[in-house]
Design a protein around this motif. Structure first.
Motif, PDB file in Angstrom:
ATOM      1  N   SER A  26       0.830  -1.203   0.000  1.00  0.00           N
ATOM      2  CA  SER A  26       0.000   0.000   0.000  1.00  0.00           C
ATOM      3  C   SER A  26       0.867   1.257   0.000  1.00  0.00           C
ATOM      4  CB  SER A  26      -0.931  -0.005   1.221  1.00  0.00           C
ATOM      5  OG  SER A  26      -1.758   1.139   1.215  1.00  0.00           O
ATOM      6  N   MET A  27       1.936   1.225   0.776  1.00  0.00           N
ATOM      7  CA  MET A  27       2.858   2.359   0.831  1.00  0.00           C
ATOM      8  C   MET A  27       3.591   2.531  -0.501  1.00  0.00           C
ATOM      9  SD  MET A  27       4.295   1.973   4.706  1.00  0.00           S
ATOM     10  CE  MET A  27       3.363   2.604   6.103  1.00  0.00           C
ATOM     11  N   ALA A  28       3.914   1.423  -1.154  1.00  0.00           N
ATOM     12  CA  ALA A  28       4.541   1.485  -2.482  1.00  0.00           C
ATOM     13  C   ALA A  28       3.605   2.166  -3.468  1.00  0.00           C
ATOM     14  CB  ALA A  28       4.903   0.086  -2.967  1.00  0.00           C
ATOM     15  N   SER A  29       2.342   1.819  -3.399  1.00  0.00           N
ATOM     16  CA  SER A  29       1.357   2.419  -4.290  1.00  0.00           C
ATOM     17  C   SER A  29       1.248   3.926  -4.054  1.00  0.00           C
ATOM     18  CB  SER A  29      -0.009   1.748  -4.080  1.00  0.00           C
ATOM     19  OG  SER A  29      -0.978   2.373  -4.892  1.00  0.00           O
ATOM     20  N   TYR A  30       1.272   4.323  -2.789  1.00  0.00           N
ATOM     21  CA  TYR A  30       1.238   5.759  -2.462  1.00  0.00           C
ATOM     22  C   TYR A  30       2.454   6.462  -3.072  1.00  0.00           C
ATOM     23  CZ  TYR A  30       2.035  10.052   0.115  1.00  0.00           C
ATOM     24  OH  TYR A  30       2.313  11.357   0.436  1.00  0.00           O
ATOM     25  N   CYS A  31       3.640   5.905  -2.864  1.00  0.00           N
ATOM     26  CA  CYS A  31       4.862   6.530  -3.390  1.00  0.00           C
ATOM     27  C   CYS A  31       4.819   6.634  -4.906  1.00  0.00           C
ATOM     28  CB  CYS A  31       6.101   5.753  -2.939  1.00  0.00           C
ATOM     29  SG  CYS A  31       6.439   5.935  -1.177  1.00  0.00           S
ATOM     30  N   ASP A  32       4.330   5.593  -5.543  1.00  0.00           N
ATOM     31  CA  ASP A  32       4.204   5.623  -6.996  1.00  0.00           C
ATOM     32  C   ASP A  32       3.241   6.731  -7.429  1.00  0.00           C
ATOM     33  OD1 ASP A  32       4.854   4.340  -9.598  1.00  0.00           O
ATOM     34  OD2 ASP A  32       2.689   3.968  -9.609  1.00  0.00           O
ATOM     35  N   SER A  33       2.173   6.921  -6.663  1.00  0.00           N
ATOM     36  CA  SER A  33       1.168   7.931  -7.027  1.00  0.00           C
ATOM     37  C   SER A  33       1.699   9.359  -6.908  1.00  0.00           C
ATOM     38  CB  SER A  33      -0.096   7.771  -6.167  1.00  0.00           C
ATOM     39  OG  SER A  33       0.107   8.277  -4.854  1.00  0.00           O
ATOM     40  N   ILE A  34       2.779   9.556  -6.140  1.00  0.00           N
ATOM     41  CA  ILE A  34       3.379  10.898  -6.026  1.00  0.00           C
ATOM     42  C   ILE A  34       4.720  10.953  -6.764  1.00  0.00           C
ATOM     43  CG2 ILE A  34       2.124  11.526  -3.918  1.00  0.00           C
ATOM     44  CD1 ILE A  34       4.746  10.916  -2.341  1.00  0.00           C
ATOM     45  N   ASP A  35       4.878  10.039  -7.716  1.00  0.00           N
ATOM     46  CA  ASP A  35       6.045  10.017  -8.611  1.00  0.00           C
ATOM     47  C   ASP A  35       7.376   9.798  -7.907  1.00  0.00           C
ATOM     48  OD1 ASP A  35       4.395  10.399 -10.866  1.00  0.00           O
ATOM     49  OD2 ASP A  35       4.356  12.562 -10.499  1.00  0.00           O
ATOM     50  N   LEU A  36       7.365   8.971  -6.871  1.00  0.00           N
ATOM     51  CA  LEU A  36       8.598   8.576  -6.200  1.00  0.00           C
ATOM     52  C   LEU A  36       8.790   7.077  -6.421  1.00  0.00           C
ATOM     53  CD1 LEU A  36       8.416  10.674  -2.899  1.00  0.00           C
ATOM     54  CD2 LEU A  36       9.915  11.051  -4.877  1.00  0.00           C
ATOM     55  N   GLY A  37       9.166   6.742  -7.644  1.00  0.00           N
ATOM     56  CA  GLY A  37       9.315   5.341  -8.036  1.00  0.00           C
ATOM     57  C   GLY A  37      10.392   4.601  -7.272  1.00  0.00           C
ATOM     58  N   GLU A  79      -3.452   6.412   2.371  1.00  0.00           N
ATOM     59  CA  GLU A  79      -3.172   7.843   2.198  1.00  0.00           C
ATOM     60  C   GLU A  79      -2.230   8.282   3.310  1.00  0.00           C
ATOM     61  OE1 GLU A  79      -3.936   9.719  -0.312  1.00  0.00           O
ATOM     62  OE2 GLU A  79      -5.258   8.273  -1.292  1.00  0.00           O
ATOM     63  N   PHE A  80      -1.274   9.121   2.959  1.00  0.00           N
ATOM     64  CA  PHE A  80      -0.275   9.568   3.914  1.00  0.00           C
ATOM     65  C   PHE A  80      -0.018  11.055   3.711  1.00  0.00           C
ATOM     66  CE2 PHE A  80       0.279   5.148   2.846  1.00  0.00           C
ATOM     67  CZ  PHE A  80       0.307   4.541   4.094  1.00  0.00           C
ATOM     68  N   LYS A  81       0.378  11.729   4.771  1.00  0.00           N
ATOM     69  CA  LYS A  81       0.632  13.165   4.740  1.00  0.00           C
ATOM     70  C   LYS A  81       1.795  13.503   3.798  1.00  0.00           C
ATOM     71  CE  LYS A  81       2.054  16.860   7.844  1.00  0.00           C
ATOM     72  NZ  LYS A  81       2.482  17.156   9.210  1.00  0.00           N
ATOM     73  N   ASP A  82       2.898  12.791   3.959  1.00  0.00           N
ATOM     74  CA  ASP A  82       4.090  12.995   3.138  1.00  0.00           C
ATOM     75  C   ASP A  82       5.046  11.842   3.391  1.00  0.00           C
ATOM     76  OD1 ASP A  82       5.400  13.557   5.603  1.00  0.00           O
ATOM     77  OD2 ASP A  82       5.070  15.698   5.368  1.00  0.00           O
ATOM     78  N   VAL A  83       6.193  11.864   2.719  1.00  0.00           N
ATOM     79  CA  VAL A  83       7.141  10.751   2.819  1.00  0.00           C
ATOM     80  C   VAL A  83       7.721  10.630   4.228  1.00  0.00           C
ATOM     81  CG1 VAL A  83       9.265   9.780   1.882  1.00  0.00           C
ATOM     82  CG2 VAL A  83       7.650  10.891   0.359  1.00  0.00           C
ATOM     83  N   MET A  84       7.978  11.746   4.869  1.00  0.00           N
ATOM     84  CA  MET A  84       8.505  11.695   6.246  1.00  0.00           C
ATOM     85  C   MET A  84       7.501  10.988   7.162  1.00  0.00           C
ATOM     86  SD  MET A  84      10.739  12.215   8.570  1.00  0.00           S
ATOM     87  CE  MET A  84      11.910  13.510   8.249  1.00  0.00           C
ATOM     88  N   LEU A  86       5.228   8.961   6.331  1.00  0.00           N
ATOM     89  CA  LEU A  86       5.170   7.568   5.899  1.00  0.00           C
ATOM     90  C   LEU A  86       6.242   6.736   6.600  1.00  0.00           C
ATOM     91  CD1 LEU A  86       3.898   5.655   3.612  1.00  0.00           C
ATOM     92  CD2 LEU A  86       5.886   6.329   2.286  1.00  0.00           C
ATOM     93  N   PHE A  87       7.491   7.215   6.577  1.00  0.00           N
ATOM     94  CA  PHE A  87       8.579   6.455   7.189  1.00  0.00           C
ATOM     95  C   PHE A  87       8.509   6.467   8.711  1.00  0.00           C
ATOM     96  CE2 PHE A  87      10.304   6.131   2.984  1.00  0.00           C
ATOM     97  CZ  PHE A  87      10.946   4.908   3.022  1.00  0.00           C
ATOM     98  N   GLU A  88       7.956   7.496   9.296  1.00  0.00           N
ATOM     99  CA  GLU A  88       7.737   7.479  10.745  1.00  0.00           C
ATOM    100  C   GLU A  88       6.754   6.366  11.100  1.00  0.00           C
ATOM    101  OE1 GLU A  88       6.630  11.567  11.360  1.00  0.00           O
ATOM    102  OE2 GLU A  88       8.709  12.170  11.746  1.00  0.00           O
ATOM    103  N   GLN A  89       5.745   6.170  10.251  1.00  0.00           N
ATOM    104  CA  GLN A  89       4.795   5.077  10.485  1.00  0.00           C
ATOM    105  C   GLN A  89       5.453   3.715  10.271  1.00  0.00           C
ATOM    106  OE1 GLN A  89       1.361   6.715   8.086  1.00  0.00           O
ATOM    107  NE2 GLN A  89       0.310   5.928   9.898  1.00  0.00           N
ATOM    108  N   VAL A  90       6.360   3.635   9.311  1.00  0.00           N
ATOM    109  CA  VAL A  90       7.081   2.377   9.089  1.00  0.00           C
ATOM    110  C   VAL A  90       7.896   2.025  10.335  1.00  0.00           C
ATOM    111  CG1 VAL A  90       8.895   1.236   7.736  1.00  0.00           C
ATOM    112  CG2 VAL A  90       7.186   2.645   6.574  1.00  0.00           C
ATOM    113  N   LEU A  91       8.604   3.012  10.885  1.00  0.00           N
ATOM    114  CA  LEU A  91       9.399   2.754  12.087  1.00  0.00           C
ATOM    115  C   LEU A  91       8.502   2.300  13.237  1.00  0.00           C
ATOM    116  CD1 LEU A  91      12.101   2.689  13.528  1.00  0.00           C
ATOM    117  CD2 LEU A  91      11.811   5.136  14.028  1.00  0.00           C
ATOM    118  N   GLU A  92       7.386   2.960  13.407  1.00  0.00           N
ATOM    119  CA  GLU A  92       6.437   2.577  14.461  1.00  0.00           C
ATOM    120  C   GLU A  92       5.944   1.142  14.232  1.00  0.00           C
ATOM    121  OE1 GLU A  92       2.002   4.020  15.428  1.00  0.00           O
ATOM    122  OE2 GLU A  92       3.499   5.625  15.588  1.00  0.00           O
TER     123      GLU A  92
END
Length: 172
Positions: A26-37, A79-84, A86-92
């Motif tokens: 799901s996070m990969a899909s979000y990143c792809d949707s904001i052009d961060l392949g 849906e995520f606020k931004d990449v930062m 996103l990664f804070e949630q990954v760490l959690e």
């Protein structure tokens, strides 16, 4: 042979590992949707790793004459606020997985189930690596702040990641 308590705990962990795979897709899909392949690639690789972790536990339960019973999974956030954020949630999330594995290890110690303790030691070491890797990315994102050129460079770097396969002896 596994005790019923350990079998249930390991089954719960298998479900958590599969959910991790689902969440990272799901996070990969979000990143792809904001052009961060590159970030998307990193998450796809991470998802593949989580799948391998789930299957490693799956096979372990079977090898110990247990029965795998997969649990239900909730729908992951998409849906995520931004990449930062996103990664804070990954760490959690990774810290949550670490706590879960530690609890199973403690149960294995209490039940004097030495084979499960040995099996879980691999996961404990893996979680140290997982948390460090994500913490390092967060540090880089803090350093980058709102610099699009630096974000692009990090995206390119993360795009180079390839999934790491478990060595054959660890897949069993």
């Amino acid at each position: 042979m596994l005790s019923k308590k350990l079998e249930a705990a390991l089954n719960d962990q298998i479900t958590k590992e599969f959910f991790s795979e689902y969440l990272y897709l799901s996070m990969a899909s979000y990143c792809d949707s904001i052009d961060l392949g590159g970030f998307a690639n990193w998450f796809i690789s991470q998802a593949e790793e989580e799948h391998q972790h789930a299957m490693k536990l799956f096979k372990y339960v079977q090898d110990r004459e247990g029965r795998v019973a997969l649990g239900a999974m909730e729908k992951p956030q998409h849906e995520f606020k931004d990449v930062m954020h996103l990664f804070e949630q990954v760490l959690e999330h990774e810290q949550f997985i670490t706590q879960s594995i530690n609890k199973i290890y403690e149960l294995a110690v209490n039940e004097k189930d030495y084979p499960t303790q040995v099996e879980l030691e691999w996961f404990i070491k893996e979680q140290v690596e997982e948390e460090k890797q994500v913490s390092d990315i967060i540090k880089q994102l803090k350093w980058i702040k709102d610099n699009p050129t630096m974000l692009y460079m990090l995206d390119q770097q993360l795009g180079q990641r390839v999934p790491t396969s478990l060595p054959a002896e660890e897949q069993k």
